[in-house]
Each structure stands twice: as C-alpha cells, then as structure tokens.
Design a protein around this motif. Structure first.
Motif, PDB file in Angstrom:
ATOM      1  N   ILE A 115       0.572  -1.043  -0.060  1.00 32.19           N
ATOM      2  CA  ILE A 115      -0.153   0.205  -0.025  1.00 32.19           C
ATOM      3  C   ILE A 115       0.723   1.336  -0.006  1.00 32.19           C
ATOM      4  CG2 ILE A 115      -0.425   0.040   2.726  1.00 32.19           C
ATOM      5  CD1 ILE A 115      -2.862   1.213  -0.230  1.00 32.19           C
ATOM      6  N   LYS A 116       1.811   1.202   0.725  1.00 33.76           N
ATOM      7  CA  LYS A 116       3.024   2.478   0.951  1.00 33.76           C
ATOM      8  C   LYS A 116       3.488   2.601  -0.732  1.00 33.76           C
ATOM      9  CE  LYS A 116       4.725   1.392   5.255  1.00 33.76           C
ATOM     10  NZ  LYS A 116       5.857   1.160   5.930  1.00 33.76           N
ATOM     11  N   GLU A 117       3.798   1.653  -1.534  1.00 31.11           N
ATOM     12  CA  GLU A 117       4.195   1.767  -2.810  1.00 31.11           C
ATOM     13  C   GLU A 117       3.098   2.332  -3.902  1.00 31.11           C
ATOM     14  OE1 GLU A 117       7.470   1.846  -3.863  1.00 31.11           O
ATOM     15  OE2 GLU A 117       7.781   1.682  -1.628  1.00 31.11           O
ATOM     16  N   LEU A 118       1.892   1.933  -3.465  1.00 30.66           N
ATOM     17  CA  LEU A 118       0.892   2.017  -4.339  1.00 30.66           C
ATOM     18  C   LEU A 118       0.277   3.595  -4.279  1.00 30.66           C
ATOM     19  CD1 LEU A 118      -1.419  -1.114  -4.438  1.00 30.66           C
ATOM     20  CD2 LEU A 118      -0.042  -0.370  -6.195  1.00 30.66           C
ATOM     21  N   LEU A 119       0.431   3.923  -2.916  1.00 27.16           N
ATOM     22  CA  LEU A 119       0.142   5.529  -2.585  1.00 27.16           C
ATOM     23  C   LEU A 119       1.123   6.362  -3.223  1.00 27.16           C
ATOM     24  CD1 LEU A 119      -1.017   4.916   1.021  1.00 27.16           C
ATOM     25  CD2 LEU A 119      -2.440   5.862  -0.749  1.00 27.16           C
ATOM     26  N   LYS A 120       2.343   5.982  -3.532  1.00 31.19           N
ATOM     27  CA  LYS A 120       3.217   6.933  -4.401  1.00 31.19           C
ATOM     28  C   LYS A 120       2.926   6.968  -5.694  1.00 31.19           C
ATOM     29  CE  LYS A 120       7.293   5.484  -1.167  1.00 31.19           C
ATOM     30  NZ  LYS A 120       8.235   4.567  -1.182  1.00 31.19           N
ATOM     31  N   ILE A 121       2.271   6.087  -6.346  1.00 29.90           N
ATOM     32  CA  ILE A 121       1.895   5.846  -7.785  1.00 29.90           C
ATOM     33  C   ILE A 121       0.473   6.542  -7.736  1.00 29.90           C
ATOM     34  CG2 ILE A 121       1.082   4.415  -9.602  1.00 29.90           C
ATOM     35  CD1 ILE A 121       2.766   2.134  -8.105  1.00 29.90           C
ATOM     36  N   ASP A 122      -0.350   6.643  -6.738  1.00 26.91           N
ATOM     37  CA  ASP A 122      -1.711   6.966  -6.954  1.00 26.91           C
ATOM     38  C   ASP A 122      -2.265   7.177  -5.568  1.00 26.91           C
ATOM     39  OD1 ASP A 122      -4.471   7.653  -7.172  1.00 26.91           O
ATOM     40  OD2 ASP A 122      -4.785   5.733  -8.428  1.00 26.91           O
ATOM     41  N   ALA A 123      -2.260   8.602  -5.172  1.00 25.00           N
ATOM     42  CA  ALA A 123      -2.440   9.009  -4.116  1.00 25.00           C
ATOM     43  C   ALA A 123      -4.113   8.686  -3.683  1.00 25.00           C
ATOM     44  CB  ALA A 123      -2.608  10.628  -3.468  1.00 25.00           C
ATOM     45  N   ASN A 124      -4.795   8.348  -4.575  1.00 23.18           N
ATOM     46  CA  ASN A 124      -6.275   8.020  -4.334  1.00 23.18           C
ATOM     47  C   ASN A 124      -6.594   6.627  -4.523  1.00 23.18           C
ATOM     48  OD1 ASN A 124      -6.890  10.998  -3.999  1.00 23.18           O
ATOM     49  ND2 ASN A 124      -6.728  11.158  -6.278  1.00 23.18           N
ATOM     50  N   VAL A 125      -5.629   5.708  -4.450  1.00 22.26           N
ATOM     51  CA  VAL A 125      -5.797   4.291  -4.612  1.00 22.26           C
ATOM     52  C   VAL A 125      -6.754   4.029  -3.564  1.00 22.26           C
ATOM     53  CG1 VAL A 125      -3.767   3.627  -3.202  1.00 22.26           C
ATOM     54  CG2 VAL A 125      -4.551   2.065  -4.816  1.00 22.26           C
ATOM     55  N   LYS A 126      -7.690   2.862  -4.167  1.00 22.56           N
ATOM     56  CA  LYS A 126      -8.705   2.527  -3.064  1.00 22.56           C
ATOM     57  C   LYS A 126      -8.266   0.990  -2.736  1.00 22.56           C
ATOM     58  CE  LYS A 126     -12.655   5.328  -4.540  1.00 22.56           C
ATOM     59  NZ  LYS A 126     -13.606   5.495  -5.453  1.00 22.56           N
TER      60      LYS A 126
END
Length: 143
Positions: A90-101
C-alpha cells in the motif's frame, strides 16, 4: 510463484444478478484463494486481475494506470511469506496513486493493521474467511 491474469467477466445470466461494476486487482499468495475470490467477484459483476505478491501487484497497477484502464479497487492480503505484503504494498501504491482504493484482507485479526486499517492507507477491510455478501458490501462502501 505463479501469477495469472483473469479478465473474464461474469456470464450474461450472472450479470443480471450483479451488484458491482469495475476492475479489481486481487493480491494473495494462496492460488486457490485467488481463484475462489476471482470467481466470487466475477459473479457479482467485476473484472478481475490477480497477482501472487506485492511486487507483481505494483507492476500490474502501474501498467493499468498507464494504459488508461485503472483498477477501481485493490484487495490485498496482509501477509505474503517471502514477498511484499499488503502493509508494504500500500505504501508503494500510494506513491503511484494517492487516491488508490485498497482493501486489506487477513486471517490475523489481532494485527494492528486490521484494527486501524485507515491509518495505513486502506479504505476498507475484510477478515478471512469471508462470504460473497461480505466482500460485496465492503466493495460497495469503498467504491
């Protein structure tokens, strides 16, 4: 570990009863669980792509975003032996997309991430084992 991409959507009869619509990325190290969850999600109307660990999930998420076919939700197992689990992914996905669900999933209910999932960047949680009704309800709340 083996990754598979499952992109079939539910049949016409199943779509008539569906409650969901969108693309979901499922991350779990258990192949059987990925297959069962994928079938459950397809049954209720979602398109599903599966990955066995965080590294593959990050790669698939980036590719989908670049191809303008983003995932609406990511369902992540909290613990992946020998690989990136949900907390790290999740930390890495938030760097890619701050709005990741993202929805965290685990059988370890005493883990602090499960108790305070929102503090880690997740939008929902589902404890294993779960029913099709439970996952459908969490998806409705998150999407």
């Amino acid at each position: 570990m083996e990754n598979e991409i499952i992109t079939d959507t539910a049949s016409t009869a199943e779509k008539a009863n569906s409650t969901g619509k969108g693309r979901i990325l499922v991350m779990d190290d258990d192949k059987m669980l990925r297959q069962v969850l994928s079938e459950m999600l397809k049954y209720i109307g979602y398109e599903v792509v599966c990955a066995c660990d965080g590294e593959k999930s990050i790669e698939l998420y980036q590719e989908a975003k670049m191809m303008n076919k983003p995932f609406d939700v990511v369902i992540m197992d909290l613990t992946i032996p020998g690989g990136l689990g949900g907390k790290e992914t999740i930390k890495e996905l938030l760097k890619i997309d701050a709005n990741v669900k993202a929805i965290v999933s685990s059988g370890y209910s005493n883990d602090p991430v499960m108790a305070h999932y929102d503090k880690y960047g997740f939008k929902g949680l589902v404890a294993k084992p779960f029913s099709i009704e439970e996952i459908a309800q969490v998806l409705i709340e998150v999407i």
